[in-house]
Design an enzyme around this catalytic site. Structure first.
Site, PDB file in Angstrom:
ATOM      1  N   LYS A 190      41.813  61.792  63.815  1.00 55.23           N
ATOM      2  CA  LYS A 190      40.463  61.228  63.822  1.00 55.23           C
ATOM      3  C   LYS A 190      40.120  60.655  62.443  1.00 55.23           C
ATOM      4  O   LYS A 190      39.504  59.594  62.332  1.00 55.23           O
ATOM      5  CB  LYS A 190      39.447  62.298  64.236  1.00 55.23           C
ATOM      6  CG  LYS A 190      39.525  62.604  65.738  1.00 55.23           C
ATOM      7  CD  LYS A 190      38.821  63.884  66.130  1.00 55.23           C
ATOM      8  CE  LYS A 190      39.173  64.243  67.574  1.00 55.23           C
ATOM      9  NZ  LYS A 190      38.748  65.575  67.976  1.00 55.23           N
TER      10      LYS A 190
ATOM     11  N   GLN B 169      35.618  70.681  66.417  1.00 51.45           N
ATOM     12  CA  GLN B 169      36.889  70.705  67.143  1.00 51.45           C
ATOM     13  C   GLN B 169      37.001  71.986  67.967  1.00 51.45           C
ATOM     14  O   GLN B 169      36.781  73.090  67.473  1.00 51.45           O
ATOM     15  CB  GLN B 169      38.057  70.589  66.141  1.00 51.45           C
ATOM     16  CG  GLN B 169      39.424  70.436  66.776  1.00 51.45           C
ATOM     17  CD  GLN B 169      39.587  69.167  67.605  1.00 51.45           C
ATOM     18  OE1 GLN B 169      39.064  68.116  67.276  1.00 51.45           O
ATOM     19  NE2 GLN B 169      40.302  69.272  68.721  1.00 51.45           N
TER      20      GLN B 169
ATOM     21  N   ASP C 197      30.815  63.626  70.909  1.00 50.88           N
ATOM     22  CA  ASP C 197      31.741  64.184  71.910  1.00 50.88           C
ATOM     23  C   ASP C 197      31.117  64.135  73.309  1.00 50.88           C
ATOM     24  O   ASP C 197      31.819  64.292  74.309  1.00 50.88           O
ATOM     25  CB  ASP C 197      32.020  65.669  71.593  1.00 50.88           C
ATOM     26  CG  ASP C 197      33.365  65.878  70.917  1.00 50.88           C
ATOM     27  OD1 ASP C 197      34.285  65.078  71.156  1.00 50.88           O
ATOM     28  OD2 ASP C 197      33.497  66.865  70.162  1.00 50.88           O
TER      29      ASP C 197
HETATM   30  N1  GUN Z   1      39.579  69.748  71.823  1.00 52.97           N
HETATM   31  C1  GUN Z   1      40.306  69.093  72.768  1.00 52.97           C
HETATM   32  N2  GUN Z   1      39.720  67.912  73.075  1.00 52.97           N
HETATM   33  C2  GUN Z   1      38.598  67.830  72.320  1.00 52.97           C
HETATM   34  C3  GUN Z   1      37.587  66.838  72.189  1.00 52.97           C
HETATM   35  O1  GUN Z   1      37.570  65.796  72.851  1.00 52.97           O
HETATM   36  N3  GUN Z   1      36.607  67.117  71.293  1.00 52.97           N
HETATM   37  C4  GUN Z   1      36.572  68.279  70.568  1.00 52.97           C
HETATM   38  N4  GUN Z   1      35.549  68.476  69.740  1.00 52.97           N
HETATM   39  N5  GUN Z   1      37.494  69.210  70.667  1.00 52.97           N
HETATM   40  C5  GUN Z   1      38.510  68.982  71.542  1.00 52.97           C
END
Ligand code: GUN
Length: 294
Positions: free
Chosen positions: A52, A96, A119
């Site tokens: 990211k 995350q 998200d």
């Molecule tokens: N863990 C797995 N996929 C995601 C996601 O799309 N966002 C976040 N914050 N954590 C994740």
């Protein structure tokens, strides 16, 4: 059979975002800033957060990563989120997942300001999605919707089967595919661990979305001739054929299923890059909304 090339589509969208950011810089404007919080040292989560950061850099966004040890308390995490919620410099925030067991995921998600929840996990945003109101769509389902749209796949009136009911993929995916929109307007069936006749239901799908988290779960006998198959899974397994000693596979047995379907997403290079670019799109959207609210 056609391969849906997520990597190429994502690259194109990233280029479009980068152009918009370059324009902002030319006009002496601020640019979007994505913050990520990472708790603990789960290798997959570290990889995701690193990606990211890299994506942000590539399109010209600012990014910051807040890293804390696995024993970080829920109370302290809530304090950090409150701080970021009130920091006007930060456009979007993701925490995350998964979080360590001593931290309540629900409580943390609910503490993120909905306007910064890029998200799309906050109950307010999930509710808006279900009601077809403008909001942030969760990155993976959003990426899949764009893959279907940009690949001009007809969805109206089709039977769509979603394998898996996670909050992050299966549940929002089933909502989006049943909405009165394009892509959408499908008759959706969601399958999960308690589903009876799962193979038969999958074999009735015109569009099969596999997000079950089980390597090569979907075999050719579960797929209708000429179906569209979207593989959300990503699993790292040992391989004697690669230099690294590992390879990535999905929830779909690609070799046999690809011979039967009309379209399929590969792993890697299908849904994954689209998930990453969708987070950038949400951050850009949050930034524009901030400007409109000034
Ligand atoms: N863990 C797995 N996929 C995601 C996601 O799309 N966002 C976040 N914050 N954590 C994740």
């Amino acid at each position: 059979m056609k391969i849906i090339d997520g990597k190429t589509i994502a690259k194109k969208i990233k280029g479009e975002i980068a152009k918009k950011v370059a324009k902002m810089i030319d006009n002496d404007m601020d640019t979007p800033h994505l913050a990520a919080i990472l708790i603990g040292n789960d290798p997959a989560s570290q990889t995701y957060v690193n990606s990211k950061e890299k994506d942000c850099k590539e399109v010209g966004f600012t990014s910051s990563v807040y890293k804390y040890p696995a024993n970080f308390t829920e109370e302290k995490l809530l304090e950090i989120i409150d701080f970021i919620n009130n920091d006007d410099e930060i456009t979007g925030l993701i925490v995350q997942l998964p979080l360590p067991d001593h931290i309540s995921t629900d409580k943390i998600i609910q503490s993120i300001k909905p306007e910064k929840d890029v998200d799309g996990f906050h109950p307010e945003n999930v509710g808006k999605m279900a009601l077809s109101m403008p909001t942030f769509l969760p990155a993976t389902p959003y990426g899949i919707m764009q893959l279907l749209e940009r690949s001009k796949i007809e969805t109206e009136g089709k039977n769509c089967v979603v394998l898996g009911r996670s909050n992050i993929v299966g549940t929002p995916m089933s909502i989006l595919m049943s909405r009165k929109s394009s892509p959408g307007n499908c008759t959706v069936t969601m399958c999960h661990s308690r589903t009876k006749n799962l193979k038969e239901i999958c074999a009735s799908a015109d569009i099969l979305i596999a997000a079950i988290g089980s390597p090569e779960f979907v075999t050719a006998d579960m797929v209708k001739q000429s179906a569209v198959v979207i593989d959300v899974g990503i699993h790292r397994i040992k391989s004697s054929k690669t230099k690294s000693g590992f390879k990535l596979i999905g929830d779909v047995k690609f070799d046999e299923v690809s011979k039967k379907c009309s379209y399929i997403t590969p792993v890697p290079g299908g849904v994954g890059p689209m998930t990453r670019v969708s987070l950038l799109l949400n951050t850009l959207k949050a930034f524009k909304q901030n400007l409109n609210n000034l």
